[in-house]
Design an enzyme around this catalytic site. Sequence first.
Site, short mmCIF file in Angstrom:
data_model
loop_
_atom_site.label_atom_id
_atom_site.label_comp_id
_atom_site.label_asym_id
_atom_site.label_seq_id
_atom_site.Cartn_x
_atom_site.Cartn_y
_atom_site.Cartn_z
CD GLU A 1 -2.89 0.75 2.49
OE1 GLU A 1 -3.25 -0.41 2.77
OE2 GLU A 1 -3.26 1.74 3.13
CE1 TYR B 1 -10.67 6.30 7.75
CE2 TYR B 1 -11.47 6.35 10.01
CZ TYR B 1 -10.99 5.65 8.92
OH TYR B 1 -10.87 4.28 8.99
CG ASP C 1 -13.47 3.70 12.10
OD1 ASP C 1 -12.78 3.35 11.12
OD2 ASP C 1 -12.98 3.98 13.21
P1 FAD Z 1 -18.14 5.07 0.34
O1 FAD Z 1 -17.88 3.68 0.78
O2 FAD Z 1 -17.00 5.86 -0.19
O3 FAD Z 1 -19.30 5.05 -0.75
C1 FAD Z 1 -19.60 6.13 -1.58
C2 FAD Z 1 -20.05 5.59 -2.92
O4 FAD Z 1 -20.54 6.68 -3.72
C3 FAD Z 1 -18.92 4.95 -3.72
O5 FAD Z 1 -19.26 3.62 -4.07
C4 FAD Z 1 -18.78 5.83 -4.96
O6 FAD Z 1 -18.48 5.10 -6.15
C5 FAD Z 1 -20.18 6.44 -5.07
N1 FAD Z 1 -20.20 7.73 -5.77
C6 FAD Z 1 -19.43 8.82 -5.50
N2 FAD Z 1 -19.73 9.81 -6.35
C7 FAD Z 1 -20.69 9.36 -7.18
C8 FAD Z 1 -21.40 9.93 -8.29
N3 FAD Z 1 -21.18 11.19 -8.68
N4 FAD Z 1 -22.31 9.18 -8.94
C9 FAD Z 1 -22.54 7.90 -8.52
N5 FAD Z 1 -21.91 7.29 -7.49
C10 FAD Z 1 -20.99 8.02 -6.82
N6 FAD Z 1 -13.78 1.58 8.70
C11 FAD Z 1 -13.82 0.69 9.72
O7 FAD Z 1 -14.78 0.69 10.49
N7 FAD Z 1 -12.82 -0.23 9.89
C12 FAD Z 1 -11.73 -0.29 9.08
O8 FAD Z 1 -10.84 -1.13 9.27
C13 FAD Z 1 -11.66 0.65 8.01
N8 FAD Z 1 -10.60 0.63 7.18
C14 FAD Z 1 -10.52 1.58 6.20
C15 FAD Z 1 -9.39 1.55 5.39
C16 FAD Z 1 -9.25 2.50 4.40
C17 FAD Z 1 -8.03 2.47 3.52
C18 FAD Z 1 -10.24 3.52 4.24
C19 FAD Z 1 -10.08 4.59 3.21
C20 FAD Z 1 -11.39 3.50 5.02
C21 FAD Z 1 -11.54 2.55 6.01
N9 FAD Z 1 -12.67 2.48 6.81
C22 FAD Z 1 -12.73 1.59 7.84
C23 FAD Z 1 -13.81 3.43 6.61
C24 FAD Z 1 -14.89 2.87 5.64
O9 FAD Z 1 -14.33 2.67 4.37
C25 FAD Z 1 -16.05 3.90 5.58
O10 FAD Z 1 -16.65 3.98 6.85
C26 FAD Z 1 -17.15 3.58 4.57
O11 FAD Z 1 -16.63 3.25 3.32
C27 FAD Z 1 -18.08 4.77 4.43
O12 FAD Z 1 -19.17 4.46 3.57
P2 FAD Z 1 -19.86 5.56 2.67
O13 FAD Z 1 -21.04 4.91 2.05
O14 FAD Z 1 -20.07 6.81 3.43
O15 FAD Z 1 -18.76 5.93 1.55
N1 UDP Z 2 0.58 5.47 12.55
C1 UDP Z 2 1.95 5.40 12.55
N2 UDP Z 2 2.55 4.17 12.52
C2 UDP Z 2 1.84 3.02 12.45
C3 UDP Z 2 0.43 3.10 12.45
C4 UDP Z 2 -0.18 4.35 12.50
O1 UDP Z 2 2.63 6.41 12.57
O2 UDP Z 2 2.46 1.94 12.40
C5 UDP Z 2 -0.04 6.81 12.59
C6 UDP Z 2 -0.46 7.29 11.18
O3 UDP Z 2 -0.20 8.69 11.08
C7 UDP Z 2 -1.94 7.02 11.16
C8 UDP Z 2 -2.33 7.28 12.63
O4 UDP Z 2 -1.19 6.81 13.38
O5 UDP Z 2 -2.64 7.87 10.27
C9 UDP Z 2 -3.59 6.57 13.09
O6 UDP Z 2 -3.44 5.18 12.92
P1 UDP Z 2 -4.60 4.29 12.32
O7 UDP Z 2 -4.20 2.88 12.43
O8 UDP Z 2 -5.88 4.75 12.89
O9 UDP Z 2 -4.42 4.66 10.79
P2 UDP Z 2 -5.36 5.01 9.59
O10 UDP Z 2 -6.75 4.55 9.90
O11 UDP Z 2 -5.17 6.49 9.46
O12 UDP Z 2 -4.72 4.23 8.46
#
Ligand code: FAD
Ligand code: UDP
Length: 385
Positions: A302, A350, A352
């Site tokens: 990543e 952000y 969850d």
């Molecule tokens: P999204 O999932 O982003 O859905 C929005 C949708 O709208 C998308 O499918 C997109 O294609 C669509 N869309 C946007 N614009 C348009 C348009 N103009 N026309 C049609 N469609 C459109 N949460 C946790 O609880 N645990 C975790 O471990 C965790 N890990 C994560 C790791 C990463 C790398 C990231 C980025 C997020 C993580 N999350 C995690 C958070 C989680 O992804 C979000 O809570 C969740 O996706 C939010 O849902 P949403 O429906 O608001 O948004």
């Molecule tokens: N972080 C770090 N080292 C690690 C894991 C996390 O410095 O090994 C920092 C990083 O800035 C991250 C923040 O701690 O954004 C919060 O961690 P989390 O696991 O919640 O990360 P995220 O959801 O932002 O990926």
Amino acid sequence: MAAGKFLMVGAGLSGAVIGRQLAEAGHQVQVLDSRDHIGGNCHTRRDPETGVLLHVYGPHIFHTDDAEVWDYVNQFARFMPYKNRVKTTARGQVFSLPVNLHTINQFFGKTMRPDEAQAFITTEQADTSIEDPQSFEEQALRFVGRDLYEAFFKGYTVKQWGMSPTQLPASILKRLPLRFNYDDNYFFHKYQGMPEQGYSEMITRILDHPGISVMLETDFSREQTRDYDHVFYSGPLDGYFDYELGRLGYRTLDFEKFTYEGDYQGCAVMNYGDLAVPYTRITEHKHFAPWERHEASVCYREFSRNAEPGDIPYYPIRQLEEKALLAEYVALAEATPGVSFVGRLGTYRYLDMDVTIREALDVARGFLAAKASAAPIPAFWSAPL
Ligand code: FAD
Ligand code: UDP
């Protein structure tokens, strides 16, 4: 109340949960998404070659203290017990995260008991001259001290956010605990688990209601609002206004996929603390489903960078500059009748998954109550500023 016709822009958790609540109240719901699948960023699918369930947009672990949300998701999926145990590779060794007694003893070559470790960090490591930490760096120096900060947080954070931890708010580090025992569970919530067949299967079930139709590979256009009684927009807030005031800053992620015969790293998530390693972490997806058996393995390296137009927006940057622009978009949104901006992109926060679901349930309830009493419908149900 007469049945209404509502549009959900986005088939992620926000659109699915709000849509489901409105459909259950007897309304007609159209869900559309520009992608070719439902689930938004929680989307999971089976890798065609190995059969491993992939977390397509990065690792997702469900954790919450919210009993209603936990009951809600358990209606739509069987949750398997899952504890997120993260490791980090730094300076040629593997350590346990979040920083716990094992990490501290290994790092300093000691065999301290909990109270000894706490006294050691407080008196010999932590910079207690920092009374009210403002930046990420101050927070780290105040609570863990320079040695642990530089090994585990500084390089990783520069890679993750593309800026110095002196420029980032203390709140980002506050998400991580510091433990003086051997508990290596990354989260400390009461409920934690993984849907047995993945998040997309769960969200498919949420959307499976006679009042809901789903249209994929379809971009939303503002003219569509005319055809509906109300629109719930979970796409990017600035995107709704065609970025007319400029773009809200996001970090995006690039995933470099590779396969491996056997077990590549022995755990689901391995972070890389050293700045010299260009990626932040490697996820090995089969370890997210330890109840399944797979010989072959699929991993993602990543990489994080600033999002450009056309990239997937992942993490909102929310620095001073972005917040000023956000305030302008919020004003535009509040002057746009017939649309509520929801979810992580619609409110530029952000969130969850559990918070997303909690907010979606509250939005649907608030909306139905407002409709019933002919009260005005707000552009935002949760203040994005
Ligand atoms: P999204 O999932 O982003 O859905 C929005 C949708 O709208 C998308 O499918 C997109 O294609 C669509 N869309 C946007 N614009 C348009 C348009 N103009 N026309 C049609 N469609 C459109 N949460 C946790 O609880 N645990 C975790 O471990 C965790 N890990 C994560 C790791 C990463 C790398 C990231 C980025 C997020 C993580 N999350 C995690 C958070 C989680 O992804 C979000 O809570 C969740 O996706 C939010 O849902 P949403 O429906 O608001 O948004
Ligand atoms: N972080 C770090 N080292 C690690 C894991 C996390 O410095 O090994 C920092 C990083 O800035 C991250 C923040 O701690 O954004 C919060 O961690 P989390 O696991 O919640 O990360 P995220 O959801 O932002 O990926």
